[in-house]
Each structure stands twice: as C-alpha cells, then as structure tokens.
Scaffold this active site. Structure first.
Site, short mmCIF file in Angstrom:
data_model
loop_
_atom_site.label_atom_id
_atom_site.label_comp_id
_atom_site.label_asym_id
_atom_site.label_seq_id
_atom_site.Cartn_x
_atom_site.Cartn_y
_atom_site.Cartn_z
N MET A 1 0.82 -1.21 0.00
CA MET A 1 0.00 0.00 0.00
C MET A 1 0.86 1.27 0.00
SD MET A 1 -3.04 -1.14 2.62
CE MET A 1 -4.03 0.33 2.28
N HIS A 2 0.21 2.40 -0.24
CA HIS A 2 0.74 3.75 -0.02
C HIS A 2 1.74 4.25 -1.05
CE1 HIS A 2 -1.13 3.15 3.87
NE2 HIS A 2 -0.22 2.29 4.25
N ASP B 1 -2.66 -5.08 0.26
CA ASP B 1 -2.14 -6.39 0.65
C ASP B 1 -2.82 -6.98 1.88
OD1 ASP B 1 -0.99 -4.46 2.28
OD2 ASP B 1 1.07 -5.07 1.89
#
Length: 489
Positions: free
Chosen positions: A80-81, A237
C-alpha cells in the site's frame, strides 16, 4: 474456470493460479529489489514490478497450461501507499516512493494544518508512509516532477493499468492515500486540493470484488486466451490477505508478521481512532471496513539481527527458545520508526539491559518478544476504538515460529490460529476477489477460512513474566521519546 491472484509485495511478486473452488493449482514468486538512495528513503522501479509480474505469469502458464487456458479473472493485491507517478504520455516520472519511506514527515504536519479536519475525513493520522504527504514533498523538492504528474497510482493499480490500459483503483488501497473520504468511500476533493491535485489525477474507484476492466486484447492473445478476462478491483495487501484467510466480517481478525506487523480486524462500520494511530480503512468488499494497527519492523527486525550476527533468520528462530526470557534485554523494534500507537518516524531501535553474559539466543528471543509487545500496543489501540477480539488467524513469515506464536498470543491475550496455505494469503485473496467479480457468488461461499493446522494459546506460566516486561517496554519508549526526537534534529 480458473483465476490468477497476483500479490505485488515489497520483496517479491507472488502469483497463484486457482480453480473455480479457489484451490491453488500453481504458484510462482519473483524477487524484487528495494533501493535506498538516501537515509529514510525507500524506492522501487515500477518497470521491475511489471517485468516480475510477466515472469510470474509465464511461470504459471508453463507449469499448468491447461488450467491457465481456462483463465477468466485476475485479481491484484499490493503493497500500500506507494506513489507511482505518470505524465500525460503515461511515462513513469521517477522511481515509486514506498510505504516505508519516511522522508515526508514534516509534510504530514503541513497537510493537517492545511485541512484541520483531515482526520475526520480520512479517519487516519497523516503519516509519512501514506501517499498524500509524499506529493507535498515532491512539490517542494522535485517541482519539475510534480508539475508533470498526470496520474498518481498505487503499486498494484500500476500493474492493473499495464494489464488493462485503464486507470482503476478500489476502496481498501485508496484508504491508505489520505485522499479518500473513508466513511463515504469516495475521493475527497478537499484532501486532493490540499496537495495540488484533482479527481482527474486519480484512478476511478470500484469495490475490490467488482470488475475493474478487461485484460488487454494483445496480452490475451499473447497468453493464448480465447475468452474475455476480467481484472477485478483487487485490494491492498492486508485486505487481500484477509479475504484469503477468511476474514471479512465483524469479529474476524488476523495477525501478520511479515516485513511489517499488522493486526487486522474486520468491522461492519467505520470506526476510526486516529489519536492512537489506528488505521481505519475500507475493506475490499462492499459495506465493510476494517481497523489495523501497524508496526514497521516485525520480521524485518529479525532479518536485521541476522545480518548483524552474520547468520540466518532460520538459525535465530531455532536458537531463540534457549534465550533466558526473564533476564534477556528488552528490545524496542523501532528500526524504521513506528506507526501504531506512536506515529513516530524518529523512533529508534533499542536493546536495553544488555550485559556481557548475553548471547545470540538472548538477542533473538528479545527481538521476537519486542515485536510481540509492539503488537500488544497495537491491540490496545484497537481496543480504544471499541474492538475486542476472541481469536485471530496467524499469517506471514513469522507465523512459522511456534515461539513467536506463543509470545504473541500471550502478550495479546487471545489464541492465534495457523491455517493451511497461509503463506499465499494475499495472492489467494486476490484470486478469490477475481472469482467473486466473475461468478457473482455470495461472499460467504468464497471467503472461507482454510483448515487450522495449529493453535497457539496464551501461556499462563509465561503471562506474569511477560506482563512485567511489557510494562517496562512501555516505560522505556516514554523515557526515550524525547531523545529519539532530539537525535533526529
């Protein structure tokens, strides 16, 4: 029919091919490299992600050509991110800035000043690992790159674009950008404006279990596929791991010890607790949310120790039970700063109480115990948001250690269940989402927990000793936090 789940992790791309009952019939993994050009930076090449994805699919296709020929759906999961930046010609502008990159710490303060009610909108503290602060950092320090940005994509959504030619994301991954109104499940114009962006710079949103876009015709022909293939919305995830392990509804939870550590609790409502750095995100299925506590160095702490001692993680796991638990050093696992509950990018790793009598077994035990204590801090933060857990599934590389399982179960106060096939949880979850998008089946029919192969119960004999050491662990952070801050200046 068959489905592929692809998990774009930090260290590898993992892909699994499943049948129409979500049984894994083939799998492949391709390693990835992380670049750290400066302290606190962490970057990867999006082209490396794409090549690894192609290689993983080719390996599966070679291993099971008949099953692959029945492919109808692809699901994507991913770290992520990460900020993946494309210009108007869809060219990648720079290496992607990853989730564990902490360069944008000052920009978090700036973002919350620009939007004073950002926590109410996003349900989360502004943290340097999130995507929006990264764009503020770019606007200051790489203004030419920022001026050329046309699309900002999360890592798995970059792979989705390469597969489909369309810009699509979904709710669970988008929750980690600080641009999503998590309660409304839609982009926030105010948060976008604060970082100099608009909806035009964002992919369109779907639910993770819904169709996103069809596979490109040229790829379908190249792979020898004759039927239409759907790429579903997918998931971040952790949300994908939840679907793979059967965690979808209120009361379901998992504890993951991977590079980072995550305690994930599914909720039927939006329940933020930003004051203690709890992540309140959308789940990847409609009408569901989840809470997460996150530590940045779980199994990564043991990997660090293995490098320092010039041994292997497997050897450390083997010798750790020989450590003298009651007199081992106290370990603070803040090697890359910390998220829950401290939100402290400047926090540092610490061994406290070392003597000349301590050996490698003591240090290995200390690291595993310190990670368990960090997860206990995370659970306390979830409890502050109203979550009480009776059990959780146990996943990630750390779940292969029985000692780590017992330590975590005892520190948190509830049993942990190790499931069959849990090592492919995120990729399996992505495949299940593809199945949902294509088949129209009910969530309960697809999102089932694999069989339990081991249960780690809290240890009554260990509890008193761990309670005393956990209290000392917590006092140490508060005693040292000003020193952490001073050392970062």
């Amino acid at each position: 029919m068959s489905y592929i789940g692809i998990d774009l992790g930090t260290s590898e791309v993992k892909a699994v091919l499943t049948d129409d009952s979500s049984n894994v019939v083939a799998s492949a993994g391709i390693a990835l490299r992380v670049d750290r050009p400066h302290p606190h930076w962490s970057e990867q090449s999006p082209q490396d992600w794409w090549q690894a994805t192609l290689d993983a699919v080719d390996a599966i296709r070679a291993a099971q050509p008949r099953a692959f020929a029945r492919l109808r759906g692809i699901g994507l999961s991913g770290q992520m991110h990460g900020a993946t930046l494309l210009d108007r010609g869809a060219n990648v502008l720079r290496p992607a800035i990853l989730w564990n990159d902490t360069r944008a710490y000052a920009e978090c303060v700036e973002l919350e000043t620009l939007v004073p009610d950002s926590r109410a909108i996003t349900g989360n503290l502004a943290m340097p690992g999130f995507t929006a602060p990264k764009l503020l950092w770019l606007s200051k320090y790489e203004p030419a790159v920022f001026a050329s940005v046309q699309k900002v994509l999360l890592p798995k959504d970059y792979i989705a674009w390469r597969l489909t030619g369309e810009f699509v994301s979904e709710m669970s991954d988008a929750s980690g950008t600080l641009w999503l109104d998590v309660g409304r499940r839609d982009w926030s114009d105010r948060m976008l404006e604060a970082t100099g962006l608009t909806r035009e710079n964002m992919p369109r949103l779907v639910e993770g279990s819904e169709p996103g876009a069809p596979l490109r015709d040229d790829l379908r022909r190249e792979w020898g596929l004759h039927e239409r293939v759907v790429v579903c919305g997918g998931a971040g995830d952790n949300a994908a791991s939840a679907i793979g392990i059967g965690v979808a509804k209120t009361g379901d939870a998992f504890l993951s010890l991977g590079t980072s550590g995550v305690l994930f609790a599914a909720t039927g409502r939006y329940a933020p607790n930003p004051a203690q750095a709890v992540h309140a995100f959308c789940h990847c299925v409609p009408g569901q949310w989840h809470q997460m506590s996150v530590i940045l160095s779980a199994a990564a702490s043991l990997q660090w120790l293995s490098r320092v001692l010039k041994t292997t993680v497997a050897e450390l796991v083997e010798i750790a039970p020989a450590g003298e638990a009651a007199t081992a050093p106290i370990f603070l696992p803040y090697l890359n700063g910390e998220r829950t509950p401290h939100n402290a990018a400047d926090a540092k790793g610490v061994f406290f109480g070392m003597t000349a009598s301590h050996d490698a077994a003591d240090l290995a035990y200390s690291v595993m115990e310190g990670v368990a204590f960090a997860m206990a801090d995370g659970y306390a933060a979830l409890q502050g948001a109203g979550t009480q857990l009776e059990r959780a599934s146990f996943i990630g590389g750390g779940s292969r250690s029985a000692l780590w399982g017992r330590l975590c179960a005892t520190a948190l106060g509830f049993p942990l269940d190790l499931h069959e096939g849990s090592e492919v949880g995120a990729a399996l979850g992505a495949g299940r989402l593809a199945r949902l998008a294509c088949s129209g089946e009910a969530l309960d029919a697809v999102c089932v927990a694999p069989p339990v192969v081991e249960r780690y119960e809290p240890s009554v004999p260990m509890r008193a000793m761990l309670d005393e050491r956990l209290a000392r662990y917590r006092r140490l952070y508060h005693a040292l936090k000003d020193e952490f801050r001073a050392s970062a200046i």
